[in-house]
Design a protein around this motif. Structure first.
Motif, mmCIF file in Angstrom:
data_model
loop_
_atom_site.group_PDB
_atom_site.id
_atom_site.type_symbol
_atom_site.label_atom_id
_atom_site.label_comp_id
_atom_site.label_asym_id
_atom_site.label_seq_id
_atom_site.Cartn_x
_atom_site.Cartn_y
_atom_site.Cartn_z
ATOM 1 N N PRO A 105 0.803 -1.228 0.000
ATOM 2 C CA PRO A 105 0.000 0.000 0.000
ATOM 3 C C PRO A 105 0.831 1.272 0.000
ATOM 4 O O PRO A 105 0.376 2.317 -0.464
ATOM 5 N N ALA A 106 2.056 1.199 0.519
ATOM 6 C CA ALA A 106 2.951 2.349 0.559
ATOM 7 C C ALA A 106 4.360 1.831 0.819
ATOM 8 O O ALA A 106 4.533 0.715 1.326
ATOM 9 N N PRO A 107 5.379 2.613 0.498
ATOM 10 C CA PRO A 107 6.751 2.170 0.786
ATOM 11 C C PRO A 107 6.941 1.870 2.270
ATOM 12 O O PRO A 107 6.573 2.667 3.128
ATOM 13 N N GLY A 108 7.458 0.682 2.564
ATOM 14 C CA GLY A 108 7.689 0.296 3.942
ATOM 15 C C GLY A 108 6.510 -0.347 4.633
ATOM 16 O O GLY A 108 6.623 -0.775 5.776
ATOM 17 N N LEU A 109 5.361 -0.432 3.949
ATOM 18 C CA LEU A 109 4.166 -1.049 4.524
ATOM 19 C C LEU A 109 3.801 -2.305 3.742
ATOM 20 O O LEU A 109 3.927 -2.339 2.515
ATOM 21 N N LYS A 110 3.315 -3.318 4.443
ATOM 22 C CA LYS A 110 2.863 -4.553 3.809
ATOM 23 C C LYS A 110 1.547 -4.996 4.443
ATOM 24 O O LYS A 110 1.308 -4.754 5.629
ATOM 25 N N ILE A 111 0.698 -5.658 3.625
ATOM 26 C CA ILE A 111 -0.568 -6.208 4.106
ATOM 27 C C ILE A 111 -0.586 -7.698 3.800
ATOM 28 O O ILE A 111 -0.432 -8.106 2.644
#
Length: 213
Positions: free
Chosen positions: A55-61
């Motif tokens: 969803p964004a750099p450095g974020l994971k789902i």
């Protein structure tokens, strides 16, 4: 990984269905009513929903597994309209690089699609493709602080489907399919819209058992 392994084993089992039941299907076709002309079908199964991107750099789902169900009306033996959705919510862990889990969020998609099923309805294997519209409701967001709680609006967009049905007899069949959901969800912070959108564009890969009427 356990969820993916479970679905892989289930898919492998379904791939063995045509060989196991081909002879029975052939016999039933000759001795009983044909699959042709049946206008309704329902399918129940399980699927894994996995975001196609971060969803964004450095974020994971993370992905998750949930039960899914569908109902189809066949205008002809080859053209159908399908209502598909998750019977329960997919629960996702949100993780940040260097911080691990920072929250969770649930989502529950529903979609309406037009489909084309290839070949004669009595064939053991019948591939199909579809295109339609979906909405995915997000809930139970536990992201951010009390003063800066992050919420997500309903994602809306196009859904593409490809799959294959394995006929067991004139009523029962097994199904394996993959769906791609293309759409964005608006982001709210402390209940206020931010003008930003979250893009995860998930894949949904599932297996199930269906019946025709």
């Amino acid at each position: 990984m356990t969820s993916i392994r479970t679905l892989t084993i289930a898919l492998a089992s379904l791939m063995a269905v045509p060989a196991a039941f081909a002879q029975d299907t052939s016999t039933d076709t000759a001795s009983s009513s044909s699959t042709s002309g049946k206008r309704f079908a329902v399918v129940g199964g399980a699927a894994i929903l996995k975001p196609d991107r971060d969803p964004a750099p450095g974020l994971k789902i993370d992905g998750d597994v949930a039960p899914v169900i569908s109902a189809s009306w066949y205008a002809t033996d080859n053209i159908a309209v399908e209502l598909w959705g998750a019977a329960d919510k997919f629960n996702h862990r949100v993780k940040a690089d260097g911080a691990g889990k920072i929250g969770t969020v649930d989502q529950q998609p529903i979609a309406l699609s037009g489909q084309y099923h290839f070949g004669a309805p009595d064939k053991v294997m019948r591939p199909f493709v579809g295109l339609g519209y979906y909405e995915s409701n997000f809930s139970n967001e536990s992201i951010g602080t009390d003063d800066a709680h992050v919420g997500l609006e309903t994602a809306k967009g196009a859904i593409a489907t490809a799959g294959v049905d394995f006929n067991i007899n004139q009523t029962w069949f097994a199904r394996a399919d993959a769906r791609y959901l293309k759409g964005d969800a608006g982001v709210r912070v402390a209940g206020q819209g931010t003008g930003e959108e979250l893009t995860i564009d998930p894949w949904v890969v599932g297996v199930g058992i269906g019946a025709r009427f």
